[in-house]
Design a protein around this motif. Structure first.
Motif, mmCIF file in Angstrom:
data_model
loop_
_atom_site.group_PDB
_atom_site.id
_atom_site.type_symbol
_atom_site.label_atom_id
_atom_site.label_comp_id
_atom_site.label_asym_id
_atom_site.label_seq_id
_atom_site.Cartn_x
_atom_site.Cartn_y
_atom_site.Cartn_z
ATOM 1 N N THR A 78 -5.373 5.820 -10.655
ATOM 2 C CA THR A 78 -6.627 5.075 -10.636
ATOM 3 C C THR A 78 -7.482 4.890 -12.024
ATOM 4 O O THR A 78 -7.386 5.781 -12.909
ATOM 5 N N LEU A 132 -5.937 12.942 5.515
ATOM 6 C CA LEU A 132 -6.535 11.775 4.717
ATOM 7 C C LEU A 132 -6.814 10.564 5.500
ATOM 8 O O LEU A 132 -6.059 9.953 6.424
ATOM 9 N N SER A 172 -9.212 8.188 -13.596
ATOM 10 C CA SER A 172 -8.905 9.363 -13.513
ATOM 11 C C SER A 172 -9.049 10.200 -14.587
ATOM 12 O O SER A 172 -9.282 11.284 -14.336
ATOM 13 N N ALA A 195 -11.632 5.149 1.584
ATOM 14 C CA ALA A 195 -10.741 6.047 1.636
ATOM 15 C C ALA A 195 -10.324 6.533 0.291
ATOM 16 O O ALA A 195 -9.842 7.667 0.081
ATOM 17 N N VAL A 196 -10.517 5.747 -0.929
ATOM 18 C CA VAL A 196 -10.400 5.859 -2.116
ATOM 19 C C VAL A 196 -11.737 6.158 -2.829
ATOM 20 O O VAL A 196 -12.620 5.433 -2.783
ATOM 21 N N ASP A 203 -10.151 12.685 -4.888
ATOM 22 C CA ASP A 203 -10.492 11.341 -4.909
ATOM 23 C C ASP A 203 -10.127 10.497 -3.874
ATOM 24 O O ASP A 203 -9.878 9.446 -3.689
ATOM 25 N N ARG A 204 -9.828 11.494 -2.620
ATOM 26 C CA ARG A 204 -9.580 10.679 -1.341
ATOM 27 C C ARG A 204 -10.293 11.341 -0.231
ATOM 28 O O ARG A 204 -10.598 12.558 -0.166
ATOM 29 N N HIS A 209 -5.544 11.348 -8.569
ATOM 30 C CA HIS A 209 -4.433 10.113 -8.640
ATOM 31 C C HIS A 209 -4.580 9.619 -10.037
ATOM 32 O O HIS A 209 -5.543 8.939 -10.301
ATOM 33 N N ARG A 247 3.563 2.890 -0.442
ATOM 34 C CA ARG A 247 2.429 3.110 0.367
ATOM 35 C C ARG A 247 2.662 2.383 1.934
ATOM 36 O O ARG A 247 1.706 2.293 2.708
ATOM 37 N N HIS A 253 -14.186 6.319 -6.221
ATOM 38 C CA HIS A 253 -13.925 6.073 -7.532
ATOM 39 C C HIS A 253 -14.909 6.622 -8.460
ATOM 40 O O HIS A 253 -14.941 6.391 -9.578
ATOM 41 N N ARG A 307 -5.634 4.402 3.445
ATOM 42 C CA ARG A 307 -6.090 3.517 2.487
ATOM 43 C C ARG A 307 -6.474 1.985 2.979
ATOM 44 O O ARG A 307 -7.257 1.520 2.089
#
Length: 265
Positions: free
Chosen positions: A227, A177, A230, A185-186, A168-169, A224, A74, A188, A180
């Motif tokens: 996570t 995108l 998921s 950004a993510v 999930d983004r 992803h 990343r 949940h 992060r």
């Protein structure tokens, strides 16, 4: 929407360290992007993941990234495109070896993490890396977000493409995108993911992080695997697809479906 692929990044442990419950996740998806040893994964994990994909009839894909185990791929790295192309071939070859040993096909590939972000923005880099993919296997399906540099260059090189929505983004208003490094950004919250995917399936759109409505043409949904949410998210998405009567179909099977443009396909 005639059908949909459920896709996950998988096989992202290393040595004795396990990132996700791959054995539980694999039966719930229709295609898997498998780490090839650069950002995550190793020989034993690749072998186990290929065996799981074969057991459950899941499309097997290579998830290629930067040589960055410590940063999980990343962190952006400045690597000459020609050298990175060799790294792409190296990773494809590694997973292809385990696929061949298992007598199971390697059907697709995608770019991971920071490499995925960079190649989505840069047509010259995308062309160089995708040419390496085509040299390796001209029938390799490219899994990517619609409309980005990878999508455009794959089509220019006559590589098959399946476009993916990252459930999930968060997305920027340009369709790329959200970094992060930015809050939000993510995603949940599985209910938020369900709402986003429902909007995609019914309206063909998604809201960007700053409220812009973006058109999205995708036949694959990615979650992803690294996570914690998921597995719950994939269950939620399978329930949504059942509610909307949309069947699951992997990328390799999607591309074998007849189309209005080419009835003989």
């Amino acid at each position: 929407m005639k059908y949909l692929d459920l896709n996950a990044d998988i096989g992202e442990g290393y040595g004795d360290y396990q990132i996700a419950d791959d054995a539980t996740l694999m039966p719930l998806i229709t295609s898997a992007n498998v780490a090839c040893g650069f950002h995550a994964g190793d020989a034993a994990i690749m072998a186990r993941t290929v065996a799981l994909a074969k057991q459950h009839g899941v499309d097997l894909g290579a998830h290629v990234g930067f040589p960055d185990l410590l940063g999980f791929g990343r962190r952006r790295m400045q690597i000459e495109p020609e050298v990175m192309a060799h790294y792409v071939t190296y990773q494809l070859g590694a997973l292809a070896a385990f696929a061949a040993a298992a007598r199971y096909p390697l059907t697709h590939m995608s770019f991971h993490g920071a490499l995925g972000n960079m190649v989505s923005e840069d047509e010259a880099l995308a062309r160089t890396l995708l040419q390496a993919v085509k040299t390796f296997d001209a029938n390799m399906i490219i899994s990517t977000m619609p409309g980005n540099a990878v999508d455009r260059m794959a089509q220019a090189l006559a590589l098959p493409v399946v476009c993916t929505f990252l459930a999930d983004r968060a997305y920027e208003s340009d369709g790329l995108l959200v970094s992060r490094s930015k809050p939000g950004a993510v995603i949940h919250d599985k209910d938020q993911v369900r709402s986003r995917v429902r909007q995609l399936l019914l309206d063909g759109t998604v809201q960007s992080i700053d409220g812009v409505t973006l058109p999205v043409n995708a036949s694959s949904i990615l979650v992803h695997g690294d996570t914690p949410e998921s597995i719950a998210m994939v269950h939620t998405l399978r329930e949504l697809l059942a509610e909307l009567a949309i069947p699951l179909l992997s990328p390799s099977r999607q591309l074998r479906q007849p189309s209005a443009e080419n009835p003989a396909l």
